[in-house]
Design a protein around this motif. Structure first.
Motif, mmCIF file in Angstrom:
data_model
loop_
_atom_site.group_PDB
_atom_site.id
_atom_site.type_symbol
_atom_site.label_atom_id
_atom_site.label_comp_id
_atom_site.label_asym_id
_atom_site.label_seq_id
_atom_site.Cartn_x
_atom_site.Cartn_y
_atom_site.Cartn_z
ATOM 1 N N ALA A 44 0.561 -1.076 -0.053
ATOM 2 C CA ALA A 44 0.336 0.037 -0.099
ATOM 3 C C ALA A 44 0.897 0.504 -0.268
ATOM 4 C CB ALA A 44 -1.542 0.035 0.911
ATOM 5 N N LEU A 45 1.973 0.967 0.868
ATOM 6 C CA LEU A 45 2.724 2.638 0.603
ATOM 7 C C LEU A 45 3.759 2.392 -0.224
ATOM 8 C CD1 LEU A 45 4.585 4.522 1.813
ATOM 9 C CD2 LEU A 45 6.303 2.942 3.007
ATOM 10 N N ILE A 46 4.135 1.580 -1.247
ATOM 11 C CA ILE A 46 4.396 1.413 -2.610
ATOM 12 C C ILE A 46 3.181 2.179 -3.980
ATOM 13 C CG2 ILE A 46 5.469 0.385 -4.701
ATOM 14 C CD1 ILE A 46 7.241 -1.462 -2.435
ATOM 15 N N ALA A 47 2.508 1.701 -3.352
ATOM 16 C CA ALA A 47 0.596 2.683 -4.549
ATOM 17 C C ALA A 47 1.002 3.546 -4.084
ATOM 18 C CB ALA A 47 -0.109 1.741 -4.380
ATOM 19 N N LEU A 48 0.782 4.466 -3.044
ATOM 20 C CA LEU A 48 0.393 5.709 -2.272
ATOM 21 C C LEU A 48 1.935 6.483 -3.269
ATOM 22 C CD1 LEU A 48 -0.834 7.182 -1.186
ATOM 23 C CD2 LEU A 48 0.122 7.191 0.839
ATOM 24 N N LEU A 49 2.958 6.063 -2.910
ATOM 25 C CA LEU A 49 4.232 7.055 -3.433
ATOM 26 C C LEU A 49 3.694 6.860 -4.825
ATOM 27 C CD1 LEU A 49 6.858 5.781 -0.891
ATOM 28 C CD2 LEU A 49 5.595 7.602 -1.129
ATOM 29 N N ALA A 50 4.336 5.682 -5.666
ATOM 30 C CA ALA A 50 3.474 5.697 -7.519
ATOM 31 C C ALA A 50 2.798 6.626 -7.995
ATOM 32 C CB ALA A 50 2.736 4.647 -7.515
ATOM 33 N N LYS A 51 0.789 6.983 -6.747
ATOM 34 C CA LYS A 51 0.628 7.613 -6.791
ATOM 35 C C LYS A 51 1.116 8.872 -6.589
ATOM 36 C CE LYS A 51 -4.272 9.128 -6.356
ATOM 37 N NZ LYS A 51 -5.852 8.399 -5.389
ATOM 38 N N GLY A 52 1.138 9.136 -5.845
ATOM 39 C CA GLY A 52 2.033 10.607 -4.967
ATOM 40 C C GLY A 52 3.288 11.021 -6.446
ATOM 41 N N LEU A 53 4.114 10.333 -6.459
ATOM 42 C CA LEU A 53 4.945 10.768 -7.446
ATOM 43 C C LEU A 53 4.570 10.661 -8.736
ATOM 44 C CD1 LEU A 53 7.754 8.603 -5.148
ATOM 45 C CD2 LEU A 53 7.723 11.372 -5.396
ATOM 46 N N ASP A 54 3.383 9.978 -9.304
ATOM 47 C CA ASP A 54 3.176 9.316 -11.154
ATOM 48 C C ASP A 54 4.018 8.979 -11.209
ATOM 49 O OD1 ASP A 54 2.017 9.714 -13.210
ATOM 50 O OD2 ASP A 54 2.369 11.934 -13.420
ATOM 51 N N TRP A 55 4.406 7.595 -10.558
ATOM 52 C CA TRP A 55 5.959 6.910 -11.212
ATOM 53 C C TRP A 55 5.198 5.501 -11.525
ATOM 54 C CZ3 TRP A 55 9.587 9.800 -12.893
ATOM 55 C CH2 TRP A 55 10.799 8.749 -12.751
ATOM 56 N N PRO A 56 5.595 5.055 -11.962
ATOM 57 C CA PRO A 56 5.551 3.144 -11.225
ATOM 58 C C PRO A 56 5.651 2.525 -10.046
ATOM 59 C CG PRO A 56 6.464 3.555 -13.822
ATOM 60 C CD PRO A 56 6.612 4.859 -13.139
ATOM 61 N N ARG A 57 4.934 1.801 -10.260
ATOM 62 C CA ARG A 57 4.742 1.225 -8.960
ATOM 63 C C ARG A 57 6.334 -0.131 -9.206
ATOM 64 N NH1 ARG A 57 -1.178 -1.642 -7.048
ATOM 65 N NH2 ARG A 57 -1.907 0.643 -7.196
ATOM 66 N N SER A 58 6.397 -0.432 -9.987
ATOM 67 C CA SER A 58 7.002 -1.272 -10.892
ATOM 68 C C SER A 58 8.784 -1.277 -10.265
ATOM 69 C CB SER A 58 7.733 -2.144 -11.823
ATOM 70 O OG SER A 58 6.949 -1.424 -13.206
ATOM 71 N N ALA A 59 8.667 0.993 -10.219
ATOM 72 C CA ALA A 59 10.007 1.285 -10.017
ATOM 73 C C ALA A 59 10.209 1.716 -8.836
ATOM 74 C CB ALA A 59 9.872 2.511 -11.577
ATOM 75 N N ILE A 60 9.430 1.411 -7.755
ATOM 76 C CA ILE A 60 9.776 2.251 -6.079
ATOM 77 C C ILE A 60 9.829 0.906 -5.596
ATOM 78 C CG2 ILE A 60 9.073 2.681 -3.954
ATOM 79 C CD1 ILE A 60 6.807 4.304 -6.420
ATOM 80 N N LEU A 61 11.094 0.444 -5.580
ATOM 81 C CA LEU A 61 11.418 -0.667 -4.741
ATOM 82 C C LEU A 61 11.423 -0.716 -2.774
ATOM 83 C CD1 LEU A 61 13.870 -2.215 -7.282
ATOM 84 C CD2 LEU A 61 11.828 -2.738 -6.932
#
Length: 96
Positions: A44-61
């Motif tokens: 959920a944190l990765i999804a939240l960051l991805a949405k907020g940063l407008d960045w792909p979830r797969s690129a946040i590890l």
């Protein structure tokens, strides 16, 4: 690398504010509704960051903190948008 202090099981999902640890290190505060079971809060944190940063979830590890409230995450490919990402994260940390 993003340092995040996560609060799972929150009433509302949100990113904003900062937290300073005993070593005077700054951590971005984040809250997610998901419970800390079987990696749900981390996802959920990765999804939240991805949405907020407008960045792909797969690129946040998740680099560290799998079962800890304090987490370090890496953004892959962030170099090309480094200034934008840094400014956004600093805005979040500055919120109260």
């Amino acid at each position: 690398m993003i340092a995040v202090r996560l609060t799972p099981g929150a009433a509302k999902e949100d990113i904003g504010g900062g937290w300073i640890d005993e070593r005077n290190a700054r951590w971005l505060s984040a809250r997610v509704r998901a419970v800390p079971e079987k990696g749900r809060a981390n996802a959920a944190l990765i999804a939240l960051l991805a949405k907020g940063l407008d960045w792909p979830r797969s690129a946040i590890l998740l680099e560290s903190g799998d079962t800890n409230r304090l987490k370090r995450l890496r953004i892959i490919g962030g170099g090309r948008a480094s200034a934008r990402l840094t400014a956004l994260i600093e805005t979040w940390v500055g919120q109260t």
